[in-house]
Design an enzyme around this catalytic site. Structure first.
Site, PDB file in Angstrom:
ATOM      1  N   GLU A  41      -9.569   2.795  -5.511  1.00 38.61           N
ATOM      2  CA  GLU A  41      -9.201   4.128  -5.034  1.00 38.61           C
ATOM      3  C   GLU A  41      -7.951   4.668  -5.744  1.00 38.61           C
ATOM      4  O   GLU A  41      -6.974   5.046  -5.105  1.00 38.61           O
ATOM      5  CB  GLU A  41      -8.995   4.096  -3.516  1.00 38.61           C
ATOM      6  CG  GLU A  41     -10.274   3.736  -2.769  1.00 38.61           C
ATOM      7  CD  GLU A  41     -10.096   3.666  -1.269  1.00 38.61           C
ATOM      8  OE1 GLU A  41     -11.056   3.980  -0.542  1.00 38.61           O
ATOM      9  OE2 GLU A  41      -9.009   3.266  -0.818  1.00 38.61           O
ATOM     10  N   HIS A  85      -2.699   3.214  -4.594  1.00 38.84           N
ATOM     11  CA  HIS A  85      -2.144   2.707  -3.327  1.00 38.84           C
ATOM     12  C   HIS A  85      -0.719   2.181  -3.532  1.00 38.84           C
ATOM     13  O   HIS A  85      -0.364   1.104  -3.048  1.00 38.84           O
ATOM     14  CB  HIS A  85      -3.049   1.604  -2.759  1.00 38.84           C
ATOM     15  CG  HIS A  85      -4.323   2.119  -2.157  1.00 38.84           C
ATOM     16  ND1 HIS A  85      -4.372   2.882  -1.020  1.00 38.84           N
ATOM     17  CD2 HIS A  85      -5.615   1.996  -2.571  1.00 38.84           C
ATOM     18  CE1 HIS A  85      -5.632   3.198  -0.740  1.00 38.84           C
ATOM     19  NE2 HIS A  85      -6.403   2.683  -1.671  1.00 38.84           N
ATOM     20  N   THR A 129      -5.914  -1.891   9.022  1.00 40.24           N
ATOM     21  CA  THR A 129      -5.167  -1.672  10.260  1.00 40.24           C
ATOM     22  C   THR A 129      -4.603  -0.264  10.439  1.00 40.24           C
ATOM     23  O   THR A 129      -3.648  -0.081  11.194  1.00 40.24           O
ATOM     24  CB  THR A 129      -4.012  -2.691  10.362  1.00 40.24           C
ATOM     25  OG1 THR A 129      -3.104  -2.488   9.270  1.00 40.24           O
ATOM     26  CG2 THR A 129      -4.522  -4.108  10.366  1.00 40.24           C
ATOM     27  N   ASP A 147       0.868  -1.179   0.000  1.00 39.94           N
ATOM     28  CA  ASP A 147       0.000   0.000   0.000  1.00 39.94           C
ATOM     29  C   ASP A 147       0.901   1.224   0.000  1.00 39.94           C
ATOM     30  O   ASP A 147       2.135   1.120  -0.074  1.00 39.94           O
ATOM     31  CB  ASP A 147      -0.946  -0.007   1.199  1.00 39.94           C
ATOM     32  CG  ASP A 147      -2.297   0.625   0.842  1.00 39.94           C
ATOM     33  OD1 ASP A 147      -2.317   1.834   0.553  1.00 39.94           O
ATOM     34  OD2 ASP A 147      -3.321  -0.088   0.837  1.00 39.94           O
TER      35      ASP A 147
END
Length: 543
Positions: A316, A249, A458, A178
């Site tokens: 995204e 990402h 997370t 990411d």
């Protein structure tokens, strides 16, 4: 008998029938296909009971017998039948996986102490006389574990595999890359981990009021670490699905290799792995060199992960840099594409073909629908049900993971004590009442819903304790949704589920060392006073 997930059929023996007693003479018999499960069962029950449980020949009295039986295969390879009487235990599976799930049910029947790593008493260890006939509803019963935002060391991942196995979940989706970190060793490109696997600092909480943790954060898995994870999972009939997120990402990758970015519109040489949460605007360029780079990355990924499925994100991806990039605009013109959405679709389709040529299948988040869906792609529907419905109607397989039902980073209750509250409230009952297949789908379309997945993101979970708190006990409720065919949501018996949790399953989680959220609310050390979240008011839409 307080089983979680509840089986399809449970038939206790008539009153007065004697149980089976595990003792020093108890042995475990297995056919060739069930040998791995026999070794696992002897290991976990041997540790908990102190009994040797050595191997035996089939047919001996006083044994636990494990075998594959073609008669069970009609209900699927994960189906099983477990029969217990005073003379022994027989577990027959439709395939090796079915035998394993049956062995997991046997462990639950022995009581919560069977989940300990050392014996609490000398016995006797008894199994009630019973017949259980069972099979799962979905073949993909998954949990995403985001190790990119906050790294979880290898031992923690192995532990979560054991927790998935204890709940009859069979897919671990590892979110390995990411903007904030790259977690997989790629030998051809060492800077991905030298540079991309750590960030200088991290945000504590969400929003403008969030503070900074100035400690560097990082870590990555070597390819041997990941092979160990894959092997540990395979022994428990769990598939590890890797995710390498593209084309968005990707700031950690661009920080390591600046030429992957849109260098004609931004100076990527100054980038570092992102120290914030959200969506970075630094995305991959669409050059042939970038395609080749990720083909080389994926070549090494496929060497480590035998999974049929490889997740490539596709979510995204801001298009601002592509709109401003002369190189990206030339690519759109050369390919005859309409816009940047079709450019992303072209990018994803390239890797769909590349993976298909190697016998694998691409999985992507539902944004891959924009601009045209790659022919062989599986859609993970996270933005509600709509993407999954569209994909299923078009004949594509779907994994349902709508955020309003399956995002386990969302807060569990109202009130100031919930740590770093995110989004809407999703209670244990909310998760239990999740119905993965919309009634708007026909029977043929619904058959394309191959499974369900709970996602553990997370950003705010900086320790294994924080992951435990948000994942459990809701993951136990999700596991029952994934495993057991259930009536419509209004008819689900949540009171019965609560009874089983209170009677035995919380004690199992205690034995496993899971720091779950108690029904009464967080314990004092589970709170995060002063750390801001991003809660939303009201209830999320049901669909």
């Amino acid at each position: 008998m307080h089983l979680v997930p509840a089986p399809r059929e449970f038939q206790p023996a008539p009153a007065g029938e004697a149980p089976f007693v595990l003792g020093p003479g108890t042995r475990v018999a297995a056919d060739a296909a069930s040998g791995t499960t026999a070794r696992w069962l002897s290991s976990v029950l041997g540790a908990a009971t102190g009994l040797p449980l050595p191997p035996a020949a089939a047919g001996e009295e006083g044994t636990v017998t494990l075998r594959v039986d073609e008669r069970r295969a009609a209900r699927g390879p994960e189906a099983y039948e477990l029969t217990v009487d005073a003379t022994g235990v027989l577990i027959e599976g439709g395939g090796p996986a079915g035998v394993f799930w049956g062995a997991g049910t046997l462990r639950q029947l022995l009581g919560p102490a069977a989940f300990r790593r050392a014996p609490l008493h000398d016995g006797p260890w008894t199994v009630p006389p019973v017949r259980v006939v069972d099979a799962p509803r979905f073949r993909w019963r998954g949990m995403l574990l985001d190790v990119a935002r906050h790294f979880m060391p290898k031992d923690g991942v192995l532990r979560y595999i054991d927790l998935l196995a204890a709940h009859k979940l069979n897919v671990l989706h590892l979110h390995l890359t990411d903007d904030q970190g790259w977690r997989i060793q790629i030998r051809r490109y060492p800077r991905l981990t030298e540079v991309g696997s750590w960030r200088a600092r991290s945000r504590i909480g969400l929003g403008d009021a969030a503070a900074w943790d100035e400690r560097p954060h990082g870590g990555y898995y070597t390819q041997d670490d990941l092979r160990e994870i894959v092997a540990h999972a395979a022994a428990r009939h769990i598939t590890v699905v890797p995710e390498i997120d593209v084309p968005g990402h990707s700031q950690a990758a661009v920080a390591a290799y600046p030429e992957l970015g849109n260098t004609d519109v931004v100076d990527t040489s100054a980038l570092a792995p992102w120290d914030r949460w959200g969506i970075s605007r630094n995305v991959l360029n669409v050059s042939d060199a970038t395609l080749e780079f990720y083909e080389n990355v994926l070549t090494e990924v496929l060497e480590v992960f035998p999974s049929e499925y490889v997740h490539l994100g596709g979510d995204e991806c801001p298009k601002d840099q592509w709109r401003a990039s002369p190189a990206a605009q030339r690519r759109i013109g050369e390919l005859g594409l309409a816009d940047e959405d079709e450019l992303q679709s072209w990018f994803v389709r390239h890797f769909d073909r590349w993976l298909a040529d190697r016998g694998r299948r691409l999985v992507g988040w539902d944004e891959i629908l924009a601009g045209g869906l790659a022919p062989g792609a599986v859609v993970a529907s996270w933005q509600g049900y709509a993407g999954g419905v569209t994909a299923a109607r078009a004949g594509h397989d779907v994994v349902m993971c709508p955020e309003q039902h399956t995002y386990l980073d969302w807060r569990q209750a109202e009130g100031p004590d919930e740590p770093v509250p995110i989004a809407h409230v999703r209670t244990l009952e909310d998760v239990y009442r999740f119905e993965p297949v919309p009634d708007s789908l026909s029977e043929a379309e619904a058959a394309h819903v191959i499974g369900v997945q709970a996602n553990v993101w997370t950003e705010t979970m900086d320790s294994a304790r924080a992951v435990d708190y948000l994942a459990f006990p809701r993951l136990a409720a999700f596991a029952e949704v994934a495993w057991r065919p259930l009536p419509p949501p209004a008819e689900r018996d949540f009171a019965d589920f609560e009874r089983r949790m209170d009677a035995a399953h919380y004690a199992r989680l205690d034995a496993l060392g899971v720091e779950y959220r108690p029904p009464s609310g967080p314990r004092p050390w589970q709170r995060r006073p002063g750390v801001p979240g991003r809660p939303r008011e009201g209830r999320p839409p049901a669909r």
